[in-house]
Design a protein around this motif. Structure first.
Motif, PDB file in Angstrom:
ATOM      1  N   MET A  36       4.543   3.936   2.675  1.00  0.00           N
ATOM      2  CA  MET A  36       4.446   2.686   1.933  1.00  0.00           C
ATOM      3  C   MET A  36       4.685   1.531   2.895  1.00  0.00           C
ATOM      4  N   PHE A  37       3.826   0.510   2.826  1.00  0.00           N
ATOM      5  CA  PHE A  37       3.948  -0.621   3.737  1.00  0.00           C
ATOM      6  C   PHE A  37       3.284  -1.854   3.131  1.00  0.00           C
TER       7      PHE A  37
ATOM      8  N   HIS B 101      -0.140  -7.760   5.214  1.00  0.00           N
ATOM      9  CA  HIS B 101       0.086  -9.167   5.557  1.00  0.00           C
ATOM     10  C   HIS B 101      -1.179  -9.998   5.361  1.00  0.00           C
ATOM     11  N   ASN B 102      -2.342  -9.352   5.464  1.00  0.00           N
ATOM     12  CA  ASN B 102      -3.616 -10.036   5.248  1.00  0.00           C
ATOM     13  C   ASN B 102      -4.220  -9.486   3.967  1.00  0.00           C
ATOM     14  N   GLU B 103      -4.090 -10.233   2.879  1.00  0.00           N
ATOM     15  CA  GLU B 103      -4.563  -9.736   1.586  1.00  0.00           C
ATOM     16  C   GLU B 103      -6.083  -9.690   1.491  1.00  0.00           C
TER      17      GLU B 103
ATOM     18  N   ILE C 270       0.868  -1.175   0.000  1.00  0.00           N
ATOM     19  CA  ILE C 270       0.000   0.000   0.000  1.00  0.00           C
ATOM     20  C   ILE C 270       0.904   1.223   0.000  1.00  0.00           C
ATOM     21  N   LYS C 271       0.661   2.121  -0.942  1.00  0.00           N
ATOM     22  CA  LYS C 271       1.345   3.414  -0.972  1.00  0.00           C
ATOM     23  C   LYS C 271       0.256   4.447  -0.743  1.00  0.00           C
TER      24      LYS C 271
ATOM     25  N   ARG D  21       0.350  -5.266  -7.765  1.00  0.00           N
ATOM     26  CA  ARG D  21       1.252  -5.400  -6.621  1.00  0.00           C
ATOM     27  C   ARG D  21       1.260  -4.204  -5.668  1.00  0.00           C
ATOM     28  N   VAL D  22       1.095  -2.997  -6.192  1.00  0.00           N
ATOM     29  CA  VAL D  22       1.127  -1.793  -5.350  1.00  0.00           C
ATOM     30  C   VAL D  22      -0.183  -1.037  -5.509  1.00  0.00           C
TER      31      VAL D  22
END
Length: 97
Positions: free
Chosen positions: A28-29, A32-34, A18-19, A88-89
């Motif tokens: 930006m990080f 962990h839980n999609e 996530i940005k 992805r981002v």
């Protein structure tokens, strides 16, 4: 001054990043839980931008599509689509109401 380069030890392969932007502040990080819900994302934004974004602040979360339009993420269904769209981002911008 030597910078710590331990970032190479973090495995981000396959993780959604996530940005997030709130005003001039950009963070930006990894997620962990999609299967994150909209409410969980909002809570995460309040933690990430603590001091700038409170629990009682009304916020609108948006992402930019290929045409450059800002698309509102209103609920978990919108968030799910945004995650699939962005690959992805996931780049989001937060706006106060």
């Amino acid at each position: 001054m030597k910078l710590d380069t331990n970032f190479s030890q973090i495995d981000l392969s396959g993780k959604l990043l996530i940005k997030a932007r709130l005003g001039e502040d950009v963070r930006m990080f990894p997620i962990h839980n999609e299967d994150i819900t909209y409410d969980e994302l909002l809570l995460m934004m309040q933690r990430v931008f603590r001091g700038k974004l409170g629990t009682s602040d009304e916020v609108v979360i948006k992402y930019r599509d290929e045409d450059g339009d800002l698309i509102t993420i209103f609920d978990s269904s919108d968030l799910s689509f945004a995650k699939q769209y962005s690959k992805r981002v996931l780049k989001v911008t937060l706006f106060g109401k």
